[in-house]
Design an enzyme around this catalytic site. Sequence first.
Site, short mmCIF file in Angstrom:
data_model
loop_
_atom_site.label_atom_id
_atom_site.label_comp_id
_atom_site.label_asym_id
_atom_site.label_seq_id
_atom_site.Cartn_x
_atom_site.Cartn_y
_atom_site.Cartn_z
CB VAL A 54 -0.93 0.02 1.23
CG1 VAL A 54 -1.88 1.20 1.16
CG2 VAL A 54 -1.69 -1.29 1.36
CG HIS A 88 -7.80 4.17 -0.46
ND1 HIS A 88 -9.01 3.52 -0.30
CD2 HIS A 88 -6.98 3.30 -1.08
CE1 HIS A 88 -8.92 2.31 -0.81
NE2 HIS A 88 -7.71 2.16 -1.30
CG ASN A 135 1.23 -7.08 8.38
OD1 ASN A 135 1.32 -7.02 7.17
ND2 ASN A 135 0.67 -6.12 9.10
NE ARG A 158 10.81 -0.52 4.46
CZ ARG A 158 11.39 0.63 4.20
NH1 ARG A 158 11.51 1.04 2.96
NH2 ARG A 158 11.88 1.39 5.16
#
Length: 173
Positions: free
Chosen positions: A82, A89, A114, A128
């Site tokens: 995200v 949002h 997660n 990442r």
Amino acid sequence: MSHLTGELRAHADARFAIVASRWNPAIVDALVAGAQAAFVAHGVAGDAVDLVRVPGAWEIPVTADALAASGRHAAIIALGCVVRGDTRHYEHVADNCARGLMRVALARGVPVLNGVLAVERFADAEARAGGTHGNKGEEVALAALEMVDLWKKLHSADTLRQPHRSAWRGGRG
């Protein structure tokens, strides 16, 4: 005083699930590849890992819940990305995805790792997902291996007062 910790080892009877979003595919595909490579490198058979694709990060928790409820998986890995935009949002999706994953883990008694990146810029995600900051998919796969081993030790040592809620208790059962 006892000291229990999980080790990076595969258990032959442990199945894993990877729930990955299709949103931001360049990043998420790299995370999935990192997780799969980590499993293989540590002796997990390819057919012991189920890959489930969902549209976006919002759909990951409910899918993880369905997988956890099945009792087939020793651990579930969530992978997605995200990226902050110009609206709220980002906060809604990233924060509630993380909360949802924690709820699944606590309610179902199954480790849910997660690996959903919540980043400011796409470049942060690239760093990442195999870039300068390693691969978060690989990291969560390794954490899943540790947690499964720890769960096996906890249950075989009878250190938990309540039985594990999943069908996997260090063996088929």
